[in-house]
Design an enzyme around this catalytic site. Structure first.
Site, short mmCIF file in Angstrom:
data_model
loop_
_atom_site.label_atom_id
_atom_site.label_comp_id
_atom_site.label_asym_id
_atom_site.label_seq_id
_atom_site.Cartn_x
_atom_site.Cartn_y
_atom_site.Cartn_z
N CYS A 151 -2.04 3.76 -1.06
CA CYS A 151 -2.24 4.64 -0.18
C CYS A 151 -2.25 6.09 -0.72
O CYS A 151 -2.85 7.04 -0.39
CB CYS A 151 -1.06 4.63 0.76
N CYS A 189 -6.16 1.03 7.49
CA CYS A 189 -6.35 1.66 6.38
C CYS A 189 -6.41 0.42 5.12
O CYS A 189 -7.25 0.50 4.40
CB CYS A 189 -5.01 2.34 5.59
N HIS A 216 -4.18 9.98 -0.19
CA HIS A 216 -3.36 10.64 0.74
C HIS A 216 -2.26 11.59 -0.24
O HIS A 216 -1.87 12.44 0.44
CB HIS A 216 -2.58 9.95 1.82
N ARG A 261 -3.07 2.44 12.12
CA ARG A 261 -3.17 3.24 11.07
C ARG A 261 -2.99 2.39 9.82
O ARG A 261 -3.93 2.41 8.86
CB ARG A 261 -2.41 4.63 11.03
#
Lengths: 287, 141
Positions: free
Chosen positions: A201, A248, A205, A244
């Site tokens: 992740c 992802c 991000h 989400r």
């Protein structure tokens, strides 16, 4: 056969005992410190993007790009999530078959409380998200649970987020080793590479917010859940935090977990805690 | 002349392929001959093959389901490139040894553990041949 089975059982339980004995030491050695983690996490973004106002990070890619921000601000006059918001408001006020409502399941009748979710439930020993609490409310009142990823669940959370707009995220970690472990587990999930693409992740991000993958601008992890649920043009509809996470994972060719799996609950706990102090901006709209 | 060169090995292969295999001994002789002829055929066809490898490489580099290089890199001839990786140009000058480029595509985490670049070879996103075609294409940039 029986002897072999009990031998195996013995070995497994010995391993479990050994694990139970050693694991607290491992945690102690790591010196989990969520307060320091949240501070470091926020400072990383504040320093990386000195021109972005702190409360603006909750607007995702729009905080990274002025042109996109202007377009979005115009769109906000007739926001694409409005139908979901209206539906959610109506659903929230409509009694269940037993006459009770969602308001009966939540503190303050469910109004202006989104910033306190997820929370750590010390009775259950686990993280409870808003989506989970909503379905538990339904089931406790004899109603079938909703899908976690869109439609009704997105409408309900859209309305609840809307009643909390502008309130600072306020996630607590109680003095309970299990709560600390849930935070650490979420943090581990967030930073671990997985799937065929070998992405974490954090790769997109934390390392790369503001960068583009083809035409899409990557959102900063800081405050990313404050905008949930979101209308995504890419989805042609609304999506929840569960949606989400699942997308992802699948987009990076990792195996998605079930919505509201323990690890997703923990990663939501971690991400929300490190966004403490930043305003709720949901429901949001994203390209 | 080219016709003769092209046709001779092909018809030879065809002859061998259609000749009934009577015993193990002749079959044993046939195999190296077949390989030799195939090698000659491949050698003759190499300029055309290299060209098609470059075209294949470009296709793979732009394909979202394959190399998808354009998602992160600016590449001449590609629309709406991403910005995460460096622009892909002058690569022959930067990496005179094609093995270096191959290694980067195969698993860049070996050189740089922090890289965003997926390990295309190690995680079998691309086959060896596909990586080779992409390297052929990259060397033209």
């Amino acid at each position: 056969m029986k002897a072999r089975f009990s031998l195996l059982l013995g070995a497994v339980s010995a391993a479990l005992v050994a694990f139970a004995l050693t694991s607290p030491h491992v945690v102690a050695a790591d010196k989990a410190d969520p307060v320091a983690d949240a501070k470091a996490f926020q400072n990383f973004f504040f320093q990386k993007f000195p021109n972005v106002k702190h409360e603006d990070f909750v607007n995702g890619p729009y905080s990274m790009n002025d042109d996109m921000k202007r377009q979005w601000q115009e769109k906000e006059e007739f926001p694409p999530y409005e139908f979901a918001l209206d539906a959610g408001k109506e659903m929230f006020a409509t009694p269940f078959k037993n006459g009770k409502t969602y308001a009966d399941c939540f503190p303050n009748g469910g109004i202006g409380i989104r910033q306190n979710y997820p929370y750590f439930d010390e009775k259950e020993g686990k993280v409870v998200t808003l989506e989970l609490a909503l379905n538990r409310c339904r089931e406790a009142n004899g109603e079938a649970p909703y899908s976690y990823v869109k439609d009704e669940m997105a409408s309900l959370t859209a309305y609840m987020a809307f009643t909390s707009r502008g309130k600072p995220m306020d996630i607590k970690i109680p003095d309970d080793p299990r709560a600390l472990a849930a935070f650490e587990n979420g943090k581990r999930y967030f930073y671990t590479r997985r799937g065929q693409m070998n992405f974490s992740c954090a790769g997109c991000h934390v390392q790369s917010p503001g960068e583009r993958i083809r035409a899409e601008t990557l959102a900063p992890a800081l405050g990313i859940l404050n905008a949930m649920p979101i209308y995504r043009s890419e989805w042609s509809g609304m999506g929840t935090t569960s949606r989400r996470f699942v997308t992802c994972n699948s987009q990076t060719r990792a195996v998605p977990l079930e919505p509201q799996a323990d690890e997703y609950r923990d990663v939501e706990y971690f991400l929300s805690y490190v966004a403490n102090g930043l305003p709720i901006s949901g429901p949001g709209a994203r390209p | 002349m080219p016709f003769v060169l092209w046709n001779a090995p092909i018809s030879a292969i065809a002859t061998i392929a259609t000749t009934p295999r009577n015993d193990a001994l002749t079959a044993l002789f046939r195999i190296p001959v077949l390989f030799l002829l195939l090698a000659i055929a491949a050698g003759l066809a190499s300029p055309a093959r290299a060209q098609s490898a470059v075209a294949d490489g470009q296709k793979l580099a732009f394909d979202r389901g394959k190399g998808n290089c354009l998602t992160c890199h600016v590449i001449k001839g590609g629309d709406l490139p991403g910005t995460i990786g460096p622009e892909l140009k002058d690569l022959k000058a930067k990496y005179p040894d094609r093995n270096e480029l191959t290694a980067i595509i195969f698993d860049e985490t070996k050189r740089n553990p922090q890289t965003m670049m997926p390990p295309f070879g190690r995680n079998r996103i691309l086959t060896e041949q596909e990586i080779s075609a992409i390297v052929d294409f990259l060397q033209t940039l």
